[in-house]
Design an enzyme around this catalytic site. Structure first.
Site, mmCIF file in Angstrom:
data_model
loop_
_atom_site.group_PDB
_atom_site.id
_atom_site.type_symbol
_atom_site.label_atom_id
_atom_site.label_comp_id
_atom_site.label_asym_id
_atom_site.label_seq_id
_atom_site.Cartn_x
_atom_site.Cartn_y
_atom_site.Cartn_z
ATOM 1 N N HIS A 108 -1.412 14.970 26.715
ATOM 2 C CA HIS A 108 -2.034 16.280 26.918
ATOM 3 C C HIS A 108 -3.182 16.497 25.944
ATOM 4 O O HIS A 108 -3.607 17.630 25.725
ATOM 5 C CB HIS A 108 -0.970 17.374 26.781
ATOM 6 C CG HIS A 108 0.098 17.230 27.821
ATOM 7 N ND1 HIS A 108 0.001 17.807 29.076
ATOM 8 C CD2 HIS A 108 1.241 16.508 27.822
ATOM 9 C CE1 HIS A 108 1.073 17.474 29.789
ATOM 10 N NE2 HIS A 108 1.832 16.669 29.057
ATOM 11 N N GLU A 141 -6.546 -1.236 6.350
ATOM 12 C CA GLU A 141 -6.769 -1.629 4.950
ATOM 13 C C GLU A 141 -6.650 -3.154 4.833
ATOM 14 O O GLU A 141 -7.284 -3.776 3.993
ATOM 15 C CB GLU A 141 -5.771 -0.926 4.025
ATOM 16 C CG GLU A 141 -6.222 -0.910 2.581
ATOM 17 C CD GLU A 141 -5.381 -0.009 1.678
ATOM 18 O OE1 GLU A 141 -4.294 -0.428 1.279
ATOM 19 O OE2 GLU A 141 -5.827 1.109 1.371
ATOM 20 N N GLY A 193 0.773 -3.025 -1.745
ATOM 21 C CA GLY A 193 1.157 -1.623 -1.549
ATOM 22 C C GLY A 193 1.589 -1.311 -0.122
ATOM 23 O O GLY A 193 2.634 -0.711 0.113
ATOM 24 N N ARG A 194 0.810 -1.742 0.856
ATOM 25 C CA ARG A 194 1.114 -1.381 2.255
ATOM 26 C C ARG A 194 2.231 -2.241 2.850
ATOM 27 O O ARG A 194 2.569 -2.088 4.014
ATOM 28 C CB ARG A 194 -0.154 -1.436 3.093
ATOM 29 C CG ARG A 194 -0.921 -2.745 2.996
ATOM 30 C CD ARG A 194 -2.338 -2.595 3.569
ATOM 31 N NE ARG A 194 -3.142 -3.790 3.347
ATOM 32 C CZ ARG A 194 -3.820 -4.054 2.230
ATOM 33 N NH1 ARG A 194 -3.773 -3.212 1.209
ATOM 34 N NH2 ARG A 194 -4.534 -5.154 2.113
ATOM 35 N N GLU A 253 -4.348 10.584 -7.634
ATOM 36 C CA GLU A 253 -3.636 11.588 -6.827
ATOM 37 C C GLU A 253 -2.174 11.673 -7.273
ATOM 38 O O GLU A 253 -1.625 12.752 -7.501
ATOM 39 C CB GLU A 253 -3.665 11.205 -5.338
ATOM 40 C CG GLU A 253 -5.026 11.280 -4.674
ATOM 41 C CD GLU A 253 -5.776 9.968 -4.704
ATOM 42 O OE1 GLU A 253 -5.519 9.137 -5.618
ATOM 43 O OE2 GLU A 253 -6.628 9.763 -3.817
ATOM 44 N N LYS A 295 -13.365 5.589 -5.321
ATOM 45 C CA LYS A 295 -12.563 6.006 -6.483
ATOM 46 C C LYS A 295 -13.458 6.125 -7.719
ATOM 47 O O LYS A 295 -13.369 7.082 -8.478
ATOM 48 C CB LYS A 295 -11.479 4.955 -6.787
ATOM 49 C CG LYS A 295 -10.291 4.969 -5.858
ATOM 50 C CD LYS A 295 -9.230 3.990 -6.395
ATOM 51 C CE LYS A 295 -8.201 3.646 -5.357
ATOM 52 N NZ LYS A 295 -7.282 2.589 -5.749
ATOM 53 N N LYS A 301 2.549 1.706 -7.358
ATOM 54 C CA LYS A 301 2.558 0.317 -7.797
ATOM 55 C C LYS A 301 1.847 0.193 -9.158
ATOM 56 O O LYS A 301 2.355 -0.411 -10.077
ATOM 57 C CB LYS A 301 1.873 -0.545 -6.730
ATOM 58 C CG LYS A 301 1.824 -2.004 -7.059
ATOM 59 C CD LYS A 301 1.253 -2.821 -5.911
ATOM 60 C CE LYS A 301 0.890 -4.216 -6.404
ATOM 61 N NZ LYS A 301 0.351 -5.069 -5.367
#
Ligand code: F6P
Length: 529
Positions: free
Chosen positions: A365, A334, A248-249, A196, A494, A190
């Site tokens: 399990h 978030e 973003g999400r 990253e 950050k 965005k």
């Protein structure tokens, strides 16, 4: 607020009531389920009774959920700390009414981008591209990565890969074996500043140049920052932009979903959008009692804020939804992991729960032991399709369904000491050994769960599920008085990472750092080869 106190008193009064007792109400299963088209949401295996539900609905009304919902859909700037509208719903408003922001209808722009995406996706699908690598992180990765895995039976385009972690292992392992001449790299960010993503994008560009590919024709970008995509060298024709009113999400419905569109084709992507749009319409018009996102939220508020259960498990009985818990973690944590309310006051109750989970039956399990017999109560959210996509393996699906249903039943029912004793007697145990062994086989029961069922996990249904949870997060945020659409909590880390980078490089001393951080940096300096 009085209504919170009323709910807390209710909880005190009924905390020890067995869930099974609620089923003396013969209508309970239907009365505590919501049907939307072919989807069924059952929250009858919770300790919510009719009075509690009425109070929960009152809570939603008192906190202004419907007004806030209408404000969101109308394009009001409800994301007040960033002064932005919240309009991811416009991205799936396929044939809906105009959506006005600052006097301008945003729908022509949305439709124009969608048309460009469709023709780009068709072109990629027809052009001999074998692999698509989506480079992005958080909301620019989790949604499409989850959906591409979820919709594997509909995947008839090139293979899709997702690189998110700045750990060089991620991109190295992904690019290994790919043909740089037939690979499309999509840089999804965005802001187009995320360290990253930009680091991985530069590495991918260098790889492509080194291996005979052409980044000019084999890179595309998805971003709101078109100046930055151009500076990176991506032709504007290959850039798909969106506006700051898409968080973003919440962004997989637009350009960030391009890899999904390439995988399943524009028609499949349209079906995904239509599923989301159907949930939007339902959320906008259904009365709270019949409103799936509102009731799912109220169940969440009941379990977390009223009963005090700090976590909730998302348990899709679908191997292809294995990334859904990761996706929900960002969406929920978030969005609602905040301590300050919209008005600046401290939150007066716990906010968003810890969300975790895994695909069933694998979780059974691994961690279900704690869910059944641990000291903490973990509300579980099961989901399962009536049908799989492998008719020849229908017996697998029968077992999957049986397991899913068995878990919610076991959690509710439990096993008493008397029942456990009988089991041990049947095994021939007696006396103190019988007593000792029986105690370990007791299940407390009364552990709440909900179940979401649908005919089959197709693109439309996935769209419904994702929009359902988006609205759930929104409603919980409104009730808690917080802003679900900012994420200031990711900034400090950050900033510190930026300041630590030259220290780790050895270019600047660790002045001002605490002694733990300095010692850890020292360790790295001593051991780095
Ligand atoms: O983690 C913070 C965050 O800003 C998320 O909200 C977002 O989804 C992610 O980083 C990626 O951001 P971008 O798409 O700008 O690269």
């Amino acid at each position: 607020m009085e209504i919170w106190d009323a709910l807390k008193s209710r909880h005190k009064a009924i905390a020890d009531r067995p869930l099974l007792a609620l089923f003396e109400d013969v209508d309970r299963a239907d009365a505590f389920s919501i049907q939307l088209q072919d989807m069924r949401f059952d929250y009858s295996k919770t300790n919510i009774d009719r009075d509690t539900r009425a109070d929960l609905i009152k809570l939603a009304e008192t906190t202004g959920v419907s007004a806030k919902r209408d404000a969101m859909f109308s394009g009001a700037r409800i994301n007040e700390t960033e002064d932005r509208a919240v309009l991811h719903t416009a991205l799936r408003n396929l044939d809906g009414a105009p959506v006005i922001v600052e006097g301008v209808d945003v729908m022509p722009g949305v439709r124009n981008t969608l048309t460009r995406m469709r023709s780009f996706a068709d072109q990629v699908r027809d052009s001999g591209v074998t692999d698509v690598v989506n480079i992005g992180i958080g909301g620019s990765d989790l949604g499409p990565a989850m959906a591409v895995a979820a919709l594997h039976p509909y995947h008839d385009g090139p293979r899709c890969h997702f690189v998110s972690n700045v750990d060089g292992a991620h991109i190295a392992d992904t690019l290994e074996g790919l043909d740089a001449k037939t690979t499309l790299v999509i840089v999804a960010s965005k802001t187009f500043t995320t360290i990253e993503t930009m680091t991985n994008a530069r590495t991918a560009k260098a790889w492509m140049l080194d291996h005979g590919g052409d980044p000019k024709t084999q890179f595309a970008a998805l971003s709101t920052a078109e100046d930055k995509t151009e500076a990176f060298g991506i032709d504007p024709d290959r850039v798909f932009g969106f506006e700051d009113w898409v968080g973003g999400r919440y962004s997989m419905w637009g350009p960030i979903g391009l890899s999904l569109m390439i995988a399943i084709g524009p028609k499949g992507f349209d079906a995904f959008l239509r599923g989301g749009q159907a949930m939007d319409r339902h959320f906008q018009v259904a009365e709270p009692l019949e409103n799936m996102p509102i009731m799912l939220s109220l169940v969440g508020i009941w379990h977390n804020q009223i009963c005090g259960h700090a976590t909730r498990a998302v348990l899709p009985y679908d191997q292809r939804l294995r990334y859904l818990p990761d996706y929900f973690q960002q969406l929920e944590m978030e969005s609602n992991g905040k301590s300050v309310q919209m008005n600046g006051a401290d939150a007066d109750t716990h906010t968003g729960p810890v969300v975790w989970g895994a695909a069933g039956t694998n979780g059974q399990h691994a961690f279900y032991q704690l869910i059944h017999q641990g000291t903490r109560v973990i509300p579980c959210e099961f989901m399962i399709a009536a049908n799989g996509h492998e008719p020849e393996l229908a017996h697998h699906h029968t077992l999957l369904i049986a397991n899913c249903l068995a878990q919610s039943e076991a959690l509710m029912r439990g096993r008493s000491l008397t029942e456990a004793r009988k089991l041990m007697q049947a095994k021939g145990l007696t006396g103190s050994e019988l007593e000792r062994q029986a105690r370990h086989r007791v299940f407390p029961g009364n552990r709440p769960s909900t179940t979401l069922m649908y005919p089959r996990l197709d693109p439309y249904t996935l769209g419904q599920i994702i929009a359902l949870y988006e609205h759930r997060v929104f409603v919980e945020g409104v009730i808690l008085g917080i802003n679900s659409f900012d994420q200031w909590g990711v900034e400090l880390g950050k900033e510190l990472a930026t300041s630590l980078q030259p220290i780790v490089e050895g270019e600047t001393p660790a002045t001002g750092k605490d002694s733990s951080t300095s010692a850890l940096v020292n360790y790295i300096h001593t051991h780095r080869e």
